[in-house]
Motif scaffolding. Structure first.
Motif, PDB file in Angstrom:
ATOM      1  N   VAL A 146       0.865  -1.298  -0.086  1.00  0.00           N
ATOM      2  CA  VAL A 146      -0.008  -0.107  -0.214  1.00  0.00           C
ATOM      3  C   VAL A 146       0.861   1.231  -0.034  1.00  0.00           C
ATOM      4  CG1 VAL A 146      -0.314   0.343   2.453  1.00  0.00           C
ATOM      5  CG2 VAL A 146      -2.029   0.981   1.050  1.00  0.00           C
ATOM      6  N   ASN A 147       1.973   1.105   0.371  1.00  0.00           N
ATOM      7  CA  ASN A 147       2.879   2.158   0.642  1.00  0.00           C
ATOM      8  C   ASN A 147       3.203   3.017  -0.698  1.00  0.00           C
ATOM      9  OD1 ASN A 147       4.348   4.081   2.417  1.00  0.00           O
ATOM     10  ND2 ASN A 147       6.219   3.052   2.000  1.00  0.00           N
ATOM     11  N   ASP A 148       3.369   2.010  -1.934  1.00  0.00           N
ATOM     12  CA  ASP A 148       3.612   2.777  -3.131  1.00  0.00           C
ATOM     13  C   ASP A 148       2.588   3.521  -3.703  1.00  0.00           C
ATOM     14  OD1 ASP A 148       5.601   0.947  -3.209  1.00  0.00           O
ATOM     15  OD2 ASP A 148       4.520  -0.650  -4.483  1.00  0.00           O
ATOM     16  N   TYR A 149       1.119   3.572  -2.949  1.00  0.00           N
ATOM     17  CA  TYR A 149       0.045   4.405  -3.206  1.00  0.00           C
ATOM     18  C   TYR A 149       0.107   5.773  -2.567  1.00  0.00           C
ATOM     19  CZ  TYR A 149      -0.841   0.381  -5.987  1.00  0.00           C
ATOM     20  OH  TYR A 149      -0.930  -0.957  -6.911  1.00  0.00           O
ATOM     21  N   LEU A 150       0.992   5.815  -1.335  1.00  0.00           N
ATOM     22  CA  LEU A 150       0.717   7.039  -0.473  1.00  0.00           C
ATOM     23  C   LEU A 150       1.746   8.096  -0.765  1.00  0.00           C
ATOM     24  CD1 LEU A 150       0.707   4.780   2.984  1.00  0.00           C
ATOM     25  CD2 LEU A 150      -1.162   5.525   1.499  1.00  0.00           C
ATOM     26  N   ILE A 151       1.179   9.250  -0.531  1.00  0.00           N
ATOM     27  CA  ILE A 151       2.001  10.331  -0.730  1.00  0.00           C
ATOM     28  C   ILE A 151       1.813  11.404   0.182  1.00  0.00           C
ATOM     29  CG2 ILE A 151       2.394  12.509  -2.275  1.00  0.00           C
ATOM     30  CD1 ILE A 151       0.985  11.052  -4.728  1.00  0.00           C
ATOM     31  N   SER A 152       2.859  11.736   0.911  1.00  0.00           N
ATOM     32  CA  SER A 152       2.791  12.510   2.330  1.00  0.00           C
ATOM     33  C   SER A 152       2.592  13.966   1.868  1.00  0.00           C
ATOM     34  CB  SER A 152       4.010  12.405   3.224  1.00  0.00           C
ATOM     35  OG  SER A 152       4.061  13.347   4.126  1.00  0.00           O
ATOM     36  N   SER A 153       1.699  14.725   2.395  1.00  0.00           N
ATOM     37  CA  SER A 153       0.999  15.952   1.612  1.00  0.00           C
ATOM     38  C   SER A 153       2.112  16.953   2.394  1.00  0.00           C
ATOM     39  CB  SER A 153      -0.510  16.203   1.874  1.00  0.00           C
ATOM     40  OG  SER A 153      -0.661  16.145   3.427  1.00  0.00           O
ATOM     41  N   HIS A 154       1.943  16.758   3.832  1.00  0.00           N
ATOM     42  CA  HIS A 154       2.572  17.966   4.568  1.00  0.00           C
ATOM     43  C   HIS A 154       3.260  17.429   5.709  1.00  0.00           C
ATOM     44  CE1 HIS A 154       0.004  18.826   7.877  1.00  0.00           C
ATOM     45  NE2 HIS A 154      -0.868  18.081   7.259  1.00  0.00           N
ATOM     46  N   LYS A 155       4.284  18.332   6.489  1.00  0.00           N
ATOM     47  CA  LYS A 155       4.985  17.898   7.692  1.00  0.00           C
ATOM     48  C   LYS A 155       4.208  18.719   8.775  1.00  0.00           C
ATOM     49  CE  LYS A 155       9.352  18.488  10.169  1.00  0.00           C
ATOM     50  NZ  LYS A 155      10.693  19.218  10.043  1.00  0.00           N
ATOM     51  N   SER A 156       3.557  17.795   9.572  1.00  0.00           N
ATOM     52  CA  SER A 156       2.751  18.417  10.710  1.00  0.00           C
ATOM     53  C   SER A 156       3.852  19.049  11.992  1.00  0.00           C
ATOM     54  CB  SER A 156       1.879  17.376  11.448  1.00  0.00           C
ATOM     55  OG  SER A 156       1.169  17.952  12.484  1.00  0.00           O
ATOM     56  N   THR A 157       3.234  20.034  12.832  1.00  0.00           N
ATOM     57  CA  THR A 157       4.227  20.444  13.696  1.00  0.00           C
ATOM     58  C   THR A 157       3.943  19.439  15.098  1.00  0.00           C
ATOM     59  OG1 THR A 157       2.385  21.825  14.708  1.00  0.00           O
ATOM     60  CG2 THR A 157       3.910  22.865  13.114  1.00  0.00           C
ATOM     61  N   GLU A 158       2.941  18.398  14.976  1.00  0.00           N
ATOM     62  CA  GLU A 158       2.811  17.622  16.123  1.00  0.00           C
ATOM     63  C   GLU A 158       4.046  16.661  16.277  1.00  0.00           C
ATOM     64  OE1 GLU A 158       0.394  15.994  19.155  1.00  0.00           O
ATOM     65  OE2 GLU A 158       0.335  17.772  17.897  1.00  0.00           O
ATOM     66  N   ASN A 159       4.599  16.293  17.229  1.00  0.00           N
ATOM     67  CA  ASN A 159       5.437  15.465  17.964  1.00  0.00           C
ATOM     68  C   ASN A 159       5.315  14.006  17.096  1.00  0.00           C
ATOM     69  OD1 ASN A 159       6.579  17.430  19.131  1.00  0.00           O
ATOM     70  ND2 ASN A 159       6.930  16.457  21.014  1.00  0.00           N
ATOM     71  N   GLY A 160       6.051  13.278  16.487  1.00  0.00           N
ATOM     72  CA  GLY A 160       5.861  11.975  16.164  1.00  0.00           C
ATOM     73  C   GLY A 160       5.449  11.880  14.687  1.00  0.00           C
ATOM     74  N   HIS A 161       5.224  12.926  14.118  1.00  0.00           N
ATOM     75  CA  HIS A 161       4.788  12.857  12.667  1.00  0.00           C
ATOM     76  C   HIS A 161       6.079  12.726  11.823  1.00  0.00           C
ATOM     77  CE1 HIS A 161       3.065  14.722   8.800  1.00  0.00           C
ATOM     78  NE2 HIS A 161       2.603  13.509   8.862  1.00  0.00           N
ATOM     79  N   LYS A 162       7.170  13.348  12.125  1.00  0.00           N
ATOM     80  CA  LYS A 162       8.342  12.901  11.249  1.00  0.00           C
ATOM     81  C   LYS A 162       8.786  11.373  11.704  1.00  0.00           C
ATOM     82  CE  LYS A 162      13.296  14.249  11.465  1.00  0.00           C
ATOM     83  NZ  LYS A 162      14.411  15.141  11.972  1.00  0.00           N
ATOM     84  N   THR A 163       8.647  11.114  12.714  1.00  0.00           N
ATOM     85  CA  THR A 163       8.900   9.476  13.092  1.00  0.00           C
ATOM     86  C   THR A 163       8.124   8.657  12.237  1.00  0.00           C
ATOM     87  OG1 THR A 163       9.350  10.168  15.536  1.00  0.00           O
ATOM     88  CG2 THR A 163       8.783   7.826  15.003  1.00  0.00           C
ATOM     89  N   ALA A 164       6.800   8.738  12.083  1.00  0.00           N
ATOM     90  CA  ALA A 164       5.940   8.082  11.423  1.00  0.00           C
ATOM     91  C   ALA A 164       6.353   8.071   9.910  1.00  0.00           C
ATOM     92  CB  ALA A 164       4.282   8.419  11.514  1.00  0.00           C
ATOM     93  N   LEU A 165       6.674   9.557   9.408  1.00  0.00           N
ATOM     94  CA  LEU A 165       6.960   9.477   7.958  1.00  0.00           C
ATOM     95  C   LEU A 165       8.217   8.659   7.709  1.00  0.00           C
ATOM     96  CD1 LEU A 165       6.188  13.159   7.468  1.00  0.00           C
ATOM     97  CD2 LEU A 165       4.797  11.081   6.514  1.00  0.00           C
ATOM     98  N   GLU A 166       9.276   8.860   8.609  1.00  0.00           N
ATOM     99  CA  GLU A 166      10.654   8.042   8.508  1.00  0.00           C
ATOM    100  C   GLU A 166      10.073   6.526   8.458  1.00  0.00           C
ATOM    101  OE1 GLU A 166      12.672   9.379  11.879  1.00  0.00           O
ATOM    102  OE2 GLU A 166      13.552  11.013  10.794  1.00  0.00           O
ATOM    103  N   LYS A 167       9.224   6.056   9.202  1.00  0.00           N
ATOM    104  CA  LYS A 167       8.982   4.710   9.275  1.00  0.00           C
ATOM    105  C   LYS A 167       8.276   4.246   7.439  1.00  0.00           C
ATOM    106  CE  LYS A 167       8.051   0.361  10.827  1.00  0.00           C
ATOM    107  NZ  LYS A 167       9.121  -0.132  11.263  1.00  0.00           N
ATOM    108  N   LEU A 168       7.665   5.277   6.961  1.00  0.00           N
ATOM    109  CA  LEU A 168       7.086   5.034   5.901  1.00  0.00           C
ATOM    110  C   LEU A 168       8.042   5.345   4.745  1.00  0.00           C
ATOM    111  CD1 LEU A 168       3.287   6.271   6.363  1.00  0.00           C
ATOM    112  CD2 LEU A 168       4.328   4.007   5.953  1.00  0.00           C
TER     113      LEU A 168
END
Length: 354
Positions: free
Chosen positions: A282-304
């Motif tokens: 499913v990751n092939d179809y996902l596009i990250s739209s923006h970087k949130s200021t919420e803690n943890g978003h960066k961590t989740a995006l790095e995992k993906l």
């Protein structure tokens, strides 16, 4: 479970510009090589997913999934729980931020009641798919049963499938659920192994004392429920949310139908992690739209392994960052398909240097 299984089984692996035709097309356009930067990347991803060099974007849809959370009673949000239902009405009345921004980019909004602790009358633009009236308090027990977790995933699949007849070239995910950054932090901590301090933020505006309390509540939830990181449905059922499951289901369904998904911020990315853990393709179809200021978003995006398109200090949710990014995806696609080539524009090609 049958709908979920069938959806997962039919997700195909995507090869980005496998035959090189997209890169070749860009090389012929009357522009310096690589001068459109990431717009070329966006167009390449989109055309690869669609499997067509002449792919277009006409129908844009944002799904704003709503649900309530029992953990709200622990004081982990700056807003009371009834705001979830009030905001759903605001979406439908057209006065919410997502309503305005979606109209700005020409996207239609589909609001889905996945589990709000309130009842709504059937109206245009609202899909009532209630799995329950809010989740359980994860500080004391599981958010939902495993069957409910599967149902929430299938809710996302159902609403996507229902909207197919109305046309969908690209979708954006959005959320509404007071206190839902708490289960999102729990999900991300569980699936990435990251420290709670790294993945827990202020949500709707907590002060330092509130954040410390929130971290303690999440730690308690993880200790009480012991979600299994190797079983994403278990994680969803133990510490998730109905709207989070719904978004994960949307991601799976979109992949099944070769539709690009612009994931919004923190909550949507936590849901995308669930979908990715269920089926990595499913990751092939996902596009990250923006970087949130919420803690943890960066961590989740790095995992993906995703690089966000925008960095605007957004943290609203609803799908706001995702619809803003839609215009850039569309700009990239139009550049690929509508710009004149050197020969068409009768412009001299670059000089070859040795």
């Amino acid at each position: 479970m049958k709908l979920l299984s069938k959806t997962i089984e039919n997700i195909e692996k995507i090869s980005i510009d496998a035959d090189g035709n997209i890169k070749n097309r860009f090389s012929k356009l009357a522009i310096p090589t690589g001068s459109l930067g990431r717009l070329e990347e966006f167009a390449t991803i989109y055309a690869s997913i669609k499997g067509a060099l002449d792919a277009t974007i006409k129908d844009k849809v944002v799904f704003t999934m709503a649900g309530d959370h029992g953990v709200c009673s622990e004081g982990v949000s700056a807003f009371p729980q009834e705001v979830t239902g009030q905001m759903v009405k605001n979406f439908l009345d057209g006065g919410a931020t997502i309503s305005v921004l979606a109209k700005h980019v020409g996207a239609r909004v589909v609001v889905v009641d996945c589990g709000v602790k309130a009842d709504f009358k059937p109206v245009e633009g609202l899909k009532i798919k209630k799995v329950g009236y809010g989740t359980g308090n994860i500080a004391h027990g599981p958010a939902m049963s495993r069957n409910q977790a599967i149902k929430s995933l299938e809710t996302g699949i159902e609403v996507f499938n229902e909207e197919l007849v109305n046309g969908m070239d690209i979708i954006a995910t959005g959320d509404m659920g007071i206190a839902n950054t708490t289960p999102s932090s729990a999900i991300i901590a569980c699936l990435t192994g990251a420290d709670l301090y790294k993945v827990t933020g202020r949500g709707t505006g907590l002060d330092d004392i509130g954040v410390e309390k929130k971290i303690k509540v999440i730690k308690t939830a993880l200790d009480v429920n012991k979600p299994d990181p190797s079983d994403p449905i278990d994680v969803l059922s133990k510490v998730g949310g109905f709207e989070i499951g719904g978004i994960a289901g949307l991601c799976l369904a979109a992949a099944r139908h070769r539709t690009p998904v612009l994931i919004d911020g923190f909550i949507s990315t936590a849901a995308a992690l669930i979908a990715f853990s269920i089926e990595p393709k499913v990751n092939d179809y996902l596009i990250s739209s923006h970087k949130s200021t919420e803690n943890g978003h960066k961590t989740a995006l790095e995992k993906l392994k995703k690089r966000a398109i925008l960095d605007l200090d957004l943290r609203l949710g609803e799908g706001t960052g995702a619809v803003l990014a839609m215009s850039l995806i569309e700009a990239g696609v139009k550049s690929l398909t509508q710009l004149a080539t050197f020969s068409e524009a009768e412009v001299s090609t670059p000089c070859v240097t040795k």
